[in-house]
Design a protein around this motif. Structure first.
Motif, PDB file in Angstrom:
ATOM      1  N   SER A  38      50.753   6.566 -54.455  1.00 43.40           N
ATOM      2  CA  SER A  38      51.996   7.121 -55.926  1.00 43.40           C
ATOM      3  C   SER A  38      50.081   8.553 -56.387  1.00 43.40           C
ATOM      4  O   SER A  38      51.099   9.182 -56.592  1.00 43.40           O
ATOM      5  CB  SER A  38      51.164   6.326 -56.743  1.00 43.40           C
ATOM      6  OG  SER A  38      50.161   6.503 -57.149  1.00 43.40           O
ATOM      7  N   GLU A  39      49.110   8.674 -55.315  1.00 45.03           N
ATOM      8  CA  GLU A  39      48.609   9.999 -56.065  1.00 45.03           C
ATOM      9  C   GLU A  39      47.058   9.591 -55.555  1.00 45.03           C
ATOM     10  O   GLU A  39      47.126   8.805 -54.855  1.00 45.03           O
ATOM     11  CB  GLU A  39      47.495   9.916 -57.320  1.00 45.03           C
ATOM     12  CG  GLU A  39      47.733   8.168 -58.448  1.00 45.03           C
ATOM     13  CD  GLU A  39      46.758   7.873 -59.829  1.00 45.03           C
ATOM     14  OE1 GLU A  39      45.748   8.494 -59.872  1.00 45.03           O
ATOM     15  OE2 GLU A  39      47.790   7.215 -60.235  1.00 45.03           O
ATOM     16  N   GLY A  40      46.229  10.555 -55.549  1.00 47.42           N
ATOM     17  CA  GLY A  40      45.320  11.027 -54.331  1.00 47.42           C
ATOM     18  C   GLY A  40      45.715  11.269 -53.001  1.00 47.42           C
ATOM     19  O   GLY A  40      46.441  11.701 -52.723  1.00 47.42           O
TER      20      GLY A  40
ATOM     21  N   ILE B  72      47.865  10.610 -44.214  1.00 46.71           N
ATOM     22  CA  ILE B  72      46.464  10.451 -44.006  1.00 46.71           C
ATOM     23  C   ILE B  72      46.781   8.982 -44.057  1.00 46.71           C
ATOM     24  O   ILE B  72      45.713   8.418 -43.263  1.00 46.71           O
ATOM     25  CB  ILE B  72      46.032  10.706 -45.212  1.00 46.71           C
ATOM     26  CG1 ILE B  72      45.766  12.122 -45.410  1.00 46.71           C
ATOM     27  CG2 ILE B  72      44.506   9.298 -45.291  1.00 46.71           C
ATOM     28  CD1 ILE B  72      44.681  12.548 -44.599  1.00 46.71           C
ATOM     29  N   ARG B  73      47.612   7.413 -44.220  1.00 48.89           N
ATOM     30  CA  ARG B  73      47.474   6.394 -44.266  1.00 48.89           C
ATOM     31  C   ARG B  73      47.808   6.122 -43.117  1.00 48.89           C
ATOM     32  O   ARG B  73      47.949   5.738 -42.030  1.00 48.89           O
ATOM     33  CB  ARG B  73      48.825   5.841 -45.045  1.00 48.89           C
ATOM     34  CG  ARG B  73      48.210   6.555 -46.606  1.00 48.89           C
ATOM     35  CD  ARG B  73      49.203   5.703 -47.441  1.00 48.89           C
ATOM     36  NE  ARG B  73      50.897   5.619 -47.516  1.00 48.89           N
ATOM     37  CZ  ARG B  73      51.718   6.565 -48.110  1.00 48.89           C
ATOM     38  NH1 ARG B  73      51.274   7.054 -48.454  1.00 48.89           N
ATOM     39  NH2 ARG B  73      53.204   6.386 -47.262  1.00 48.89           N
TER      40      ARG B  73
ATOM     41  N   ASP C 158      35.223  12.497 -49.159  1.00 51.92           N
ATOM     42  CA  ASP C 158      35.345  11.232 -49.595  1.00 51.92           C
ATOM     43  C   ASP C 158      36.014  10.426 -50.741  1.00 51.92           C
ATOM     44  O   ASP C 158      36.336  11.491 -51.604  1.00 51.92           O
ATOM     45  CB  ASP C 158      34.076  11.659 -49.634  1.00 51.92           C
ATOM     46  CG  ASP C 158      32.853  12.316 -49.433  1.00 51.92           C
ATOM     47  OD1 ASP C 158      33.291  12.553 -48.405  1.00 51.92           O
ATOM     48  OD2 ASP C 158      31.777  13.635 -49.414  1.00 51.92           O
ATOM     49  N   VAL C 159      36.058   9.446 -50.673  1.00 56.50           N
ATOM     50  CA  VAL C 159      36.871   8.328 -51.568  1.00 56.50           C
ATOM     51  C   VAL C 159      36.131   7.188 -51.355  1.00 56.50           C
ATOM     52  O   VAL C 159      35.128   6.495 -50.383  1.00 56.50           O
ATOM     53  CB  VAL C 159      37.700   8.455 -51.049  1.00 56.50           C
ATOM     54  CG1 VAL C 159      38.579   7.651 -49.676  1.00 56.50           C
ATOM     55  CG2 VAL C 159      38.370   7.651 -52.236  1.00 56.50           C
TER      56      VAL C 159
ATOM     57  N   GLY D 256      43.052   0.918 -61.144  1.00 51.57           N
ATOM     58  CA  GLY D 256      43.346   0.968 -59.350  1.00 51.57           C
ATOM     59  C   GLY D 256      42.251   1.502 -59.154  1.00 51.57           C
ATOM     60  O   GLY D 256      41.345   1.896 -59.716  1.00 51.57           O
ATOM     61  N   SER D 257      42.375   1.758 -57.885  1.00 53.38           N
ATOM     62  CA  SER D 257      41.458   2.627 -56.966  1.00 53.38           C
ATOM     63  C   SER D 257      42.660   3.057 -55.756  1.00 53.38           C
ATOM     64  O   SER D 257      43.691   2.731 -55.336  1.00 53.38           O
ATOM     65  CB  SER D 257      40.580   1.108 -56.760  1.00 53.38           C
ATOM     66  OG  SER D 257      41.233   1.033 -55.250  1.00 53.38           O
TER      67      SER D 257
END
Length: 269
Positions: free
Chosen positions: A33-35, A42-43, A104-105, A156-157
């Motif tokens: 949903s975000e980030g 990317i996924r 970075d995450v 969440g993350s």
């Protein structure tokens, strides 16, 4: 017990090892949903950069099977046929570049089961494609505030590892962990840490769950897996062989892949 740390049991005549095919697995959600993982490329890159067989061999000692981002494992007759996701680091690098480059995450994970080892494997895979995962392990994911469970207001993350125990049928994985969240009352999406919302997927799960015969269910299952492999709301890299142990002079113990031990017919010599 985990294979890692328990290797010596396999060569010890004082113990009997039970190996049961299971649906036990770790899910790695990526927030849709975000980030940074909101970009499907990317996924997809993370999926392509993940060496499934290497994880099974290195973390599980071969005691499991590679999985390809769907909880419809081969042990389920209703799963249908799964096309494996290729291990293609170069294509993954290109997808990251097309999406704007690396970042970075934090990667949140669990301190138990194969959680720490999987976190390192993912960190190494992500590094190859320009993504830096900063591993943050927690003892209890229910209290760590990184995975939404029953309360969608929990922050969440962006990416995190949770464990899922064996189920005789995969419906809870599909409904609680992946369907669009509606309300706590109907159970849909209550563990949807990826915040995945896909109408096609929801409809396919409804078809799967209401199918009256195995052939129809398997046909829906194949379509479900195809959506998950395209959208990649989560990485599911393996389903493990459930390992239990008893003393070799104890007989009649019957373990299950859910962690039960039936001892009503047990005897000791």
């Amino acid at each position: 017990f985990n294979y890692s740390g328990g290797e010596s049991l396999f060569d010890n005549p004082d113990f009997t090892i039970f190996e049961i095919p299971s649906a036990n697995h770790l899910q790695v959600h990526m927030r849709c949903s975000e980030g940074p993982f909101a970009d499907k490329r990317i996924r997809q890159a993370m999926a392509l950069a993940t060496d499934r067989q290497g994880i099974v061999d290195g973390i599980l000692g071969g005691k499991g099977l590679p999985a390809y981002d769907s909880p419809l494992f081969d042990i389920y007759p209703s799963a249908g046929t799964t096309t494996p996701t290729p291990y293609d680091v170069e294509k993954a690098k290109q997808l990251v570049a097309d999406a704007g480059g690396g970042f970075d995450v934090p990667l949140y994970g669990i301190t138990y089961l194969q959680g720490p080892d999987l976190a390192v494997a993912l960190q190494n895979a992500a590094r190859e494609i320009g993504i830096n995962l900063d591993i943050q392990l927690r003892d209890d994911y229910y209290d760590a505030n990184w995975v939404r469970t029953y309360d969608p207001s929990v922050p969440g993350s962006d990416i995190g590892i949770t464990d899922y125990g064996h189920r005789g049928v995969p419906d809870v994985y599909l409904n609680a962990a992946l369907k669009s969240f509606t309300s706590v009352d109907d159970g849909a999406g209550v563990w949807n840490a990826a915040e995945f919302a896909n109408a096609e997927f929801d409809s396919l799960v409804d078809t799967y769950s209401s199918s009256a015969d195995l052939q129809s269910q398997a046909a829906a299952g194949e379509k479900i897996t195809a959506v998950l492999q395209d959208e990649v709301p989560m990485l599911v890299t393996f389903n493990q062989t459930w390992l239990s142990v008893s003393r070799s002079n104890v007989t009649g113990v019957v373990p299950t892949a859910m962690g039960h031990l039936f001892t009503d017919n047990a005897s000791f010599t």
